[in-house]
Motif scaffolding. Structure first.
Motif, PDB file in Angstrom:
ATOM      1  N   LEU A  65       0.819  -1.206   0.000  1.00  0.00           N
ATOM      2  CA  LEU A  65       0.000   0.000   0.000  1.00  0.00           C
ATOM      3  C   LEU A  65       0.859   1.265   0.000  1.00  0.00           C
ATOM      4  O   LEU A  65       0.598   2.217  -0.735  1.00  0.00           O
ATOM      5  N   PHE A  66       1.897   1.261   0.835  1.00  0.00           N
ATOM      6  CA  PHE A  66       2.687   2.471   1.033  1.00  0.00           C
ATOM      7  C   PHE A  66       3.521   2.851  -0.186  1.00  0.00           C
ATOM      8  O   PHE A  66       3.846   4.028  -0.369  1.00  0.00           O
ATOM      9  N   ARG A  67       3.885   1.876  -1.026  1.00  0.00           N
ATOM     10  CA  ARG A  67       4.824   2.189  -2.104  1.00  0.00           C
ATOM     11  C   ARG A  67       4.234   3.113  -3.177  1.00  0.00           C
ATOM     12  O   ARG A  67       4.948   3.628  -4.018  1.00  0.00           O
ATOM     13  N   HIS A  68       2.938   3.357  -3.088  1.00  0.00           N
ATOM     14  CA  HIS A  68       2.294   4.281  -4.026  1.00  0.00           C
ATOM     15  C   HIS A  68       2.394   5.739  -3.567  1.00  0.00           C
ATOM     16  O   HIS A  68       1.924   6.631  -4.270  1.00  0.00           O
ATOM     17  N   PHE A  69       2.998   5.966  -2.393  1.00  0.00           N
ATOM     18  CA  PHE A  69       2.986   7.306  -1.809  1.00  0.00           C
ATOM     19  C   PHE A  69       4.396   7.852  -1.622  1.00  0.00           C
ATOM     20  O   PHE A  69       5.328   7.113  -1.309  1.00  0.00           O
ATOM     21  N   HIS A  70       4.516   9.165  -1.801  1.00  0.00           N
ATOM     22  CA  HIS A  70       5.785   9.858  -1.601  1.00  0.00           C
ATOM     23  C   HIS A  70       6.079  10.049  -0.117  1.00  0.00           C
ATOM     24  O   HIS A  70       7.213   9.881   0.335  1.00  0.00           O
ATOM     25  N   THR A  71       5.038  10.415   0.648  1.00  0.00           N
ATOM     26  CA  THR A  71       5.188  10.718   2.071  1.00  0.00           C
ATOM     27  C   THR A  71       4.133   9.959   2.865  1.00  0.00           C
ATOM     28  O   THR A  71       2.967   9.925   2.474  1.00  0.00           O
ATOM     29  N   VAL A  72       4.551   9.360   3.964  1.00  0.00           N
ATOM     30  CA  VAL A  72       3.629   8.694   4.890  1.00  0.00           C
ATOM     31  C   VAL A  72       3.757   9.367   6.247  1.00  0.00           C
ATOM     32  O   VAL A  72       4.866   9.596   6.740  1.00  0.00           O
ATOM     33  N   ILE A  73       2.609   9.688   6.849  1.00  0.00           N
ATOM     34  CA  ILE A  73       2.569  10.338   8.161  1.00  0.00           C
ATOM     35  C   ILE A  73       1.812   9.431   9.119  1.00  0.00           C
ATOM     36  O   ILE A  73       0.663   9.058   8.846  1.00  0.00           O
ATOM     37  N   GLY A  74       2.430   9.074  10.222  1.00  0.00           N
ATOM     38  CA  GLY A  74       1.787   8.218  11.211  1.00  0.00           C
ATOM     39  C   GLY A  74       1.032   9.043  12.238  1.00  0.00           C
ATOM     40  O   GLY A  74       1.628   9.876  12.921  1.00  0.00           O
ATOM     41  N   CYS A  75      -0.280   8.815  12.344  1.00  0.00           N
ATOM     42  CA  CYS A  75      -1.098   9.542  13.327  1.00  0.00           C
ATOM     43  C   CYS A  75      -1.895   8.572  14.209  1.00  0.00           C
ATOM     44  O   CYS A  75      -2.993   8.890  14.657  1.00  0.00           O
ATOM     45  N   THR A  76      -1.344   7.395  14.423  1.00  0.00           N
ATOM     46  CA  THR A  76      -2.097   6.349  15.129  1.00  0.00           C
ATOM     47  C   THR A  76      -2.014   6.442  16.643  1.00  0.00           C
ATOM     48  O   THR A  76      -2.836   5.876  17.339  1.00  0.00           O
ATOM     49  N   GLY A  77      -0.993   7.124  17.158  1.00  0.00           N
ATOM     50  CA  GLY A  77      -0.796   7.104  18.601  1.00  0.00           C
ATOM     51  C   GLY A  77      -0.425   5.708  19.074  1.00  0.00           C
ATOM     52  O   GLY A  77      -0.050   4.835  18.284  1.00  0.00           O
ATOM     53  N   PHE A  78      -0.550   5.499  20.383  1.00  0.00           N
ATOM     54  CA  PHE A  78      -0.214   4.202  20.963  1.00  0.00           C
ATOM     55  C   PHE A  78      -1.424   3.280  21.077  1.00  0.00           C
ATOM     56  O   PHE A  78      -1.320   2.163  21.570  1.00  0.00           O
TER      57      PHE A  78
END
Length: 292
Positions: A65-78
């Motif tokens: 899934l991620f390889r289609h994106f330039h930037t990934v931002i994690g907002c999941t928390g713990f």
């Protein structure tokens, strides 16, 4: 949502840039009114959607899934549990993503170090080690301190309005840095679009850096009454944790009471150096405490 709202504003100014949010399939199908409002708002902002389950899916599945994106931002928390932050970082690197902003919106884990009272923090250091060990994916870590509202969260127990008491973690001179989620969203978007580009470094923000003595004085002023003041020493908090070792709130209290890596000077932050207005503790209290 704050990160998405602010990114949406800036992506409209950046030709060819699109914004996609990853959700669990159950979220889009939920009848929860608040979730439906969020989804409707995201649609109105032009945000696209993809669906997967970060817990159930493998690193390989996520990397696809991620390889289609330039930037990934994690907002999941713990909230997703132990191991998820390492899993996401590994998937991002395996996908060859150009830029990654991991979920590190909090304290300075490098300064706190390994083996702190909050065992989840060691995983954050694992993520940093993983990112620093490679040079294919750029990374940016945004250190924001505690959410401002968490100082006033009844479960955290620092400002206990029901008991008309403010508790100092460690001592009255111990300081803590805080930023509101709204400001975190705005500043994260600004950091990502900053020129020259910010690469492979920790960026600090702060709505305020405040000692517990000043916090108590602010509560006095805003409420128009004198609150009681109780100091919880590090020793006392460690003793409480020892009696309830799996209690996450007690783990956090010990870390913040020790005062290491949980605060920094406001004038050295990204927002201060760029002249970006943010919400301080006193203003937050005046806008929110009167409703409690």
């Amino acid at each position: 949502m704050s990160v998405l709202r602010n990114l949406a504003k800036l992506t409209t100014l950046s030709s060819g840039t699109t914004l996609t949010v990853l959700l669990r399939p159950s979220t889009i199908a939920s009848h929860d009114p608040s979730k439906q409002r969020d989804i409707a708002e995201l649609h109105s902002l032009g945000v696209k959607f993809i669906f997967t389950d970060l817990v159930a899916d493998s690193i390989t599945d996520l990397a696809v899934l991620f390889r289609h994106f330039h930037t990934v931002i994690g907002c999941t928390g713990f909230v997703a549990g132990s191991g998820i932050q390492r899993k996401l970082a590994r998937a991002v690197l395996d996908a060859g993503v150009k830029r990654y902003v991991p979920w590190q919106f909090g304290v300075d884990y490098d300064v706190i170090g390994r083996g702190s009272a909050q065992d989840l923090f060691d995983e954050q250091l694992d993520v940093r080690d993983l990112l620093r060990s490679q040079d294919r994916t750029e990374w940016v870590i945004v250190s924001t301190g505690m959410f401002t509202s968490f100082l006033f969260e009844p479960s955290f127990g620092v400002v206990d309005l029901a008991k008309n008491t403010v508790y100092a973690l460690g001592s009255w001179d111990t300081t803590v840095t805080v930023t509101t989620p709204e400001d975190i969203g705005a500043l994260t978007a600004e950091i990502l679009f900053a020129e020259p580009r910010i690469v492979n470094r920790v960026v600090y923000t702060a709505g305020d850096t405040i000692a517990y003595a000043r916090l108590a004085n602010i509560v006095d002023s805003v409420l128009g009454r004198k609150v009681q003041r109780v100091e919880w020493s590090v020793l006392k908090l460690k003793d409480k944790l020892a009696k309830d070792p799996d209690n996450p709130i007690r783990k956090y209290r010990v870390v913040f009471a020790e005062g290491k890596g949980v605060s920094w000077e406001v004038d050295k932050t990204f927002n201060a150096q760029r002249g970006i207005k943010v919400l301080g503790v006193e203003q937050w209290a005046r806008e929110n405490l009167r409703y409690r």
